[in-house]
Design an enzyme around this catalytic site. Sequence first.
Site, PDB file in Angstrom:
ATOM      1  N   ASN A   9       0.871  -1.171   0.000  1.00  0.00           N
ATOM      2  CA  ASN A   9       0.000   0.000   0.000  1.00  0.00           C
ATOM      3  C   ASN A   9       0.913   1.227   0.000  1.00  0.00           C
ATOM      4  OD1 ASN A   9      -1.832   2.026   0.356  1.00  0.00           O
ATOM      5  ND2 ASN A   9      -2.528   1.372   2.387  1.00  0.00           N
ATOM      6  N   TRP A  10       1.041   1.819  -1.161  1.00  0.00           N
ATOM      7  CA  TRP A  10       1.954   2.974  -1.277  1.00  0.00           C
ATOM      8  C   TRP A  10       1.396   4.223  -0.610  1.00  0.00           C
ATOM      9  CZ3 TRP A  10       3.949   2.974  -7.109  1.00  0.00           C
ATOM     10  CH2 TRP A  10       4.729   1.824  -7.310  1.00  0.00           C
ATOM     11  N   LYS A  11       0.097   4.218  -0.329  1.00  0.00           N
ATOM     12  CA  LYS A  11      -0.568   5.412   0.220  1.00  0.00           C
ATOM     13  C   LYS A  11      -0.272   6.611  -0.688  1.00  0.00           C
ATOM     14  CE  LYS A  11      -0.375   3.249   4.726  1.00  0.00           C
ATOM     15  NZ  LYS A  11      -0.308   3.353   6.175  1.00  0.00           N
ATOM     16  N   HIS A  97      -9.611   1.435   4.663  1.00  0.00           N
ATOM     17  CA  HIS A  97      -8.361   1.616   5.395  1.00  0.00           C
ATOM     18  C   HIS A  97      -8.626   2.585   6.554  1.00  0.00           C
ATOM     19  CE1 HIS A  97      -4.303   2.697   6.458  1.00  0.00           C
ATOM     20  NE2 HIS A  97      -3.913   1.606   5.825  1.00  0.00           N
ATOM     21  N   GLU A  99      -7.055   4.994   7.647  1.00  0.00           N
ATOM     22  CA  GLU A  99      -6.815   6.407   7.303  1.00  0.00           C
ATOM     23  C   GLU A  99      -8.024   6.985   6.560  1.00  0.00           C
ATOM     24  OE1 GLU A  99      -3.104   5.596   5.367  1.00  0.00           O
ATOM     25  OE2 GLU A  99      -2.255   5.047   7.306  1.00  0.00           O
ATOM     26  N   GLU A 169      -5.808  -4.675  10.384  1.00  0.00           N
ATOM     27  CA  GLU A 169      -4.759  -3.680  10.616  1.00  0.00           C
ATOM     28  C   GLU A 169      -5.045  -2.932  11.916  1.00  0.00           C
ATOM     29  OE1 GLU A 169      -2.721  -2.569   6.604  1.00  0.00           O
ATOM     30  OE2 GLU A 169      -4.289  -1.129   7.047  1.00  0.00           O
ATOM     31  N   GLY A 175       2.298   2.362  10.909  1.00  0.00           N
ATOM     32  CA  GLY A 175       3.266   3.454  10.806  1.00  0.00           C
ATOM     33  C   GLY A 175       3.961   3.786  12.112  1.00  0.00           C
ATOM     34  N   SER A 215       3.081  -2.165  10.447  1.00  0.00           N
ATOM     35  CA  SER A 215       4.525  -2.301  10.665  1.00  0.00           C
ATOM     36  C   SER A 215       5.077  -3.675  10.289  1.00  0.00           C
ATOM     37  CB  SER A 215       4.898  -1.928  12.107  1.00  0.00           C
ATOM     38  OG  SER A 215       4.557  -0.575  12.361  1.00  0.00           O
ATOM     39  N   GLY A 236       2.670  -0.950   4.374  1.00  0.00           N
ATOM     40  CA  GLY A 236       2.832   0.457   4.037  1.00  0.00           C
ATOM     41  C   GLY A 236       4.300   0.805   3.832  1.00  0.00           C
ATOM     42  N   GLY A 237       4.917   1.383   4.837  1.00  0.00           N
ATOM     43  CA  GLY A 237       6.284   1.918   4.736  1.00  0.00           C
ATOM     44  C   GLY A 237       7.280   0.984   4.060  1.00  0.00           C
TER      45      GLY A 237
HETATM   46  P1  13P Z   1       2.842   0.416   7.794  1.00  0.00           P
HETATM   47  O1  13P Z   1       3.327  -0.865   7.183  1.00  0.00           O
HETATM   48  O2  13P Z   1       3.632   1.612   7.346  1.00  0.00           O
HETATM   49  O3  13P Z   1       2.698   0.324   9.282  1.00  0.00           O
HETATM   50  O4  13P Z   1       1.367   0.669   7.219  1.00  0.00           O
HETATM   51  C1  13P Z   1       0.449  -0.354   7.297  1.00  0.00           C
HETATM   52  C2  13P Z   1      -0.718   0.004   6.485  1.00  0.00           C
HETATM   53  O5  13P Z   1      -1.456   0.924   6.802  1.00  0.00           O
HETATM   54  C3  13P Z   1      -0.952  -0.743   5.247  1.00  0.00           C
HETATM   55  O6  13P Z   1      -2.192  -0.483   4.711  1.00  0.00           O
END
Ligand code: 13P
Length: 253
Positions: A9-11, A97, A99, A169, A175, A215, A236-237
């Site tokens: 997930n590049w966001k 998600h 967010e 999640e 994050g 994470s 994500g990251g």
């Molecule tokens: P991180 O891997 O950066 O914690 O993000 C997780 C996430 O929100 C994937 O959708």
Amino acid sequence: MRQQIAAANWKMNLTYQQGEELLDKILKENISLGEHQQAVFAVPFPYLSMAHQKLSGKKNYATSAQNCYDQKAGAFTGEVSAEMLKSINIRYCVLGHSERREYFHESNQSLATRVKLCLDNGITPIFCCGETLSIREVGAQEGYVETQLMESLFHFSEEDIRKIVIAYEPIWAIGTGKTATVEQAQEMHAHIRAIIAKKYDQNAADSISILYGGSVKANNAKELFSSPDVDGGLVGGASLVAADFIAIIRALK
Ligand code: 13P
């Protein structure tokens, strides 16, 4: 065996050129995926066609959107419909998600509509659920996630529910570098599977992929994915760094 999925997930990160470079680096590894393994890339809307073009010839690699709107079409400036995604051959869409739920106020009801629109258009929803830290601190996480699933998914037929991928999640792990322990992830995934079995049946529950997100890193993916009810991750990251995401794809069961 259930599909095991490493989903990036590049966001709202990377320029178009950086995105191209990242995909090129990952694809250059030529990781061959088994019948039951998938690598999925949820990229920003303007990069979907580029990603699809790069990934479509590769077996078990796929492109995903990060969201779609809860209306079919019309005067909704700035929104993207499931039908639009279908028209450019996008196979997956992340929905709900945390967010999106927090910053864009997406409710369980609106998400139910988005899931339906995706299914109507042959797109696999990657449906996210998960609790905040304060909910976990009082031990109410199982009921909280159950409500999210009940209000957004559990009115679908068994045939439809089998088409959905669930991503657990926990918000406190996103994050933050604070990953759920293998035990915490396994416990929630087993719970999710049990409530699906109760609502539908064990066969349906056993067929649905449940990903863990929060994470996931190159150095913890293997351990997390080794749990019996964890079928990969939504990342994500660490998905923004080629070497890290390569290691995460390789960590799939
Ligand atoms: P991180 O891997 O950066 O914690 O993000 C997780 C996430 O929100 C994937 O959708």
